[in-house]
Design an enzyme around this catalytic site. Structure first.
Site, mmCIF file in Angstrom:
data_model
loop_
_atom_site.group_PDB
_atom_site.id
_atom_site.type_symbol
_atom_site.label_atom_id
_atom_site.label_comp_id
_atom_site.label_asym_id
_atom_site.label_seq_id
_atom_site.Cartn_x
_atom_site.Cartn_y
_atom_site.Cartn_z
ATOM 1 N N ASP A 63 3.135 -31.080 36.224
ATOM 2 C CA ASP A 63 3.025 -30.003 36.968
ATOM 3 C C ASP A 63 2.749 -30.226 38.723
ATOM 4 O O ASP A 63 2.303 -31.231 38.658
ATOM 5 C CB ASP A 63 1.854 -29.132 36.648
ATOM 6 C CG ASP A 63 1.544 -27.615 38.132
ATOM 7 O OD1 ASP A 63 2.892 -27.296 37.894
ATOM 8 O OD2 ASP A 63 0.399 -27.290 38.511
ATOM 9 N N THR A 100 -7.091 -32.119 35.398
ATOM 10 C CA THR A 100 -8.081 -32.739 34.443
ATOM 11 C C THR A 100 -8.624 -33.798 35.651
ATOM 12 O O THR A 100 -8.206 -35.046 35.515
ATOM 13 C CB THR A 100 -7.920 -33.599 32.828
ATOM 14 O OG1 THR A 100 -6.790 -32.145 32.370
ATOM 15 C CG2 THR A 100 -9.456 -33.404 32.588
ATOM 16 N N HIS A 103 -6.167 -26.848 38.461
ATOM 17 C CA HIS A 103 -5.996 -26.271 36.747
ATOM 18 C C HIS A 103 -7.202 -25.569 36.991
ATOM 19 O O HIS A 103 -8.301 -26.610 36.121
ATOM 20 C CB HIS A 103 -5.139 -26.688 36.494
ATOM 21 C CG HIS A 103 -3.991 -27.511 36.433
ATOM 22 N ND1 HIS A 103 -3.646 -28.101 36.039
ATOM 23 C CD2 HIS A 103 -2.964 -27.050 37.799
ATOM 24 C CE1 HIS A 103 -2.264 -28.318 36.774
ATOM 25 N NE2 HIS A 103 -1.363 -27.229 37.393
ATOM 26 N N MET A 152 -3.717 -33.803 32.956
ATOM 27 C CA MET A 152 -2.092 -33.863 32.222
ATOM 28 C C MET A 152 -1.322 -32.978 32.847
ATOM 29 O O MET A 152 -1.266 -32.115 32.996
ATOM 30 C CB MET A 152 -2.824 -33.250 30.620
ATOM 31 C CG MET A 152 -3.634 -33.813 30.341
ATOM 32 S SD MET A 152 -4.934 -32.973 28.989
ATOM 33 C CE MET A 152 -5.686 -31.481 29.226
#
Length: 372
Positions: free
Chosen positions: A316, A192, A218, A313
């Site tokens: 990972d 993000t 992501h 967020m």
């Protein structure tokens, strides 16, 4: 803390209701209003002063991009904005542009399924983003209260110097890490806020940087290709969406394709390295996953790699960075102040495996320093 106020902007009644129902189901969040296009939204923004806007990209009269451009002209501080986009090349290109204009994040509109199934798909994407915003607001509220309490109860300055204390003895190391050498590869994990962070950092890298760069951002399919194209136009290095079998080359940045996993493998000549794009399962609910990439870098570049963890967020990348750290890699983490969401860099920093915590503005130079 008051609930965060959400303005829902979409030209479709169905999506206004679906998103409104999802927001209503999230504790500490409420819908303060709706609008059928960007022009109506401008008025509602001034009236309700929302904390968050869910914004459709393609609408009549004034679409999502035009609204963002109009808001930018006003110079006002933007609320957090989550775009709703279609999973198409046009949707991907428009979403990347929306993020460049200040959008916080995006979710994709389901292309098929029943109303109930689509609502669950939107809920699964939207809830974590809203939850992150709620946590951020709570953190700011606690911080303000703590500062106010500290100001009220501040003790007068001591006139007598405090007695020196013996420094704590660090715990003995149980394992010895390989000695770090100048890095021959850079691996980046980001989520993000990533497109804007990458757009701020990568253009600062010189064309003759001399190492390959591997990036896990992501994103769903299609969007990573749009992101790579946008970054390639801004950078001195070459940026492309990775394809299976791509060789790692100096000055080439490869972005893992959305919906796939990317790892490093040895070329059959025993000298070069290449990437493999696989359909292996998600890790940490992520596909692509930074952990998946980092583990392979740790195996193939012992003591000769730089791992970078940036805004996003979740956690990972943490376990993969631990393996990179244990094999002698240099680990750089983005600092909290410059992160859109301080999630992914937090765990490595708290675990003490981050070699250096760096603001976004200095990340490019910090990266280059690991290559010397």
């Amino acid at each position: 803390m008051d609930p965060i106020k959400v303005l829902v902007v979409d030209d479709t009644i169905l999506y206004r209701k679906v998103i409104g129902d999802v927001i209503a189901s999230i504790p500490d969040a409420e819908v303060c209003g709706t609008a059928a296009n960007g022009r109506f939204a401008l008025t509602k923004i001034k009236t309700f002063m929302p904390d968050l806007i869910t914004l459709d990209i393609e609408m009549p009269e004034m679409n999502g991009l035009e609204l963002l451009e109009e808001l930018k002209k006003t110079g006002m501080k933007l609320p957090r904005i989550i775009m709703l986009s279609t999973l198409t090349t046009r949707g991907g290109d428009m979403t990347i542009r929306a993020l460049e204009l200040g959008a916080f994040d995006f979710i994709t509109k389901p292309q098929s399924g029943t109303a109930a199934e689509n609502m669950e798909k939107i809920r699964a994407q939207l809830t974590p983003a809203v939850a992150a915003l709620i946590q951020e607001k709570k953190f700011r509220s606690r911080l303000q209260n703590a500062r106010a309490t500290l100001a009220r109860t501040a003790m007068p300055r001591q006139t007598e110097a405090p007695k020196p204390t013996r420094p704590a003895t660090p715990p003995p190391r149980t394992t010895k890490r390989p000695v770090s050498r100048p890095s021959e590869v850079v691996a980046i994990g980001i989520s993000t806020g990533g497109p804007n962070a990458l757009a701020a950092m990568l253009p600062k890298l010189p064309a003759d940087i001399g190492v390959p760069i591997l990036i896990v951002q992501h994103m769903p399919p299609v969007f990573t290709k749009s992101l790579a194209g946008s970054l390639n136009n801004k950078c001195a290095i070459e940026v492309k969406e990775a394809e299976d079998g791509d060789l790692l080359k100096p000055g080439l940045a490869l972005i893992a394709p959305g919906g796939k996993q990317m790892r490093v493998e040895a070329h059959r000549d025993g000298i070069h390295r290449l990437v493999r794009i696989t359909d292996d399962p998600p890790e940490n609910s992520c596909k692509p996953s930074a952990d998946y990439l980092f583990r392979s870098v740790a195996s193939h570049y012992v003591g000769r790699a730089t791992g970078i963890i940036m805004t996003g967020m979740g956690q990972d990348g943490f376990k993969g960075l631990q393996k990179m750290h244990d094999t002698g890699a240099v680990i750089l983490g983005q600092d909290e102040a410059s992160c859109t969401v301080y999630g992914m860099p937090k765990a490595p920093a708290e675990a003490g495996i981050t070699s250096k915590v760096v603001p976004l503005s200095e990340m490019a130079s910090a990266l280059v320093n690991t290559l010397k």
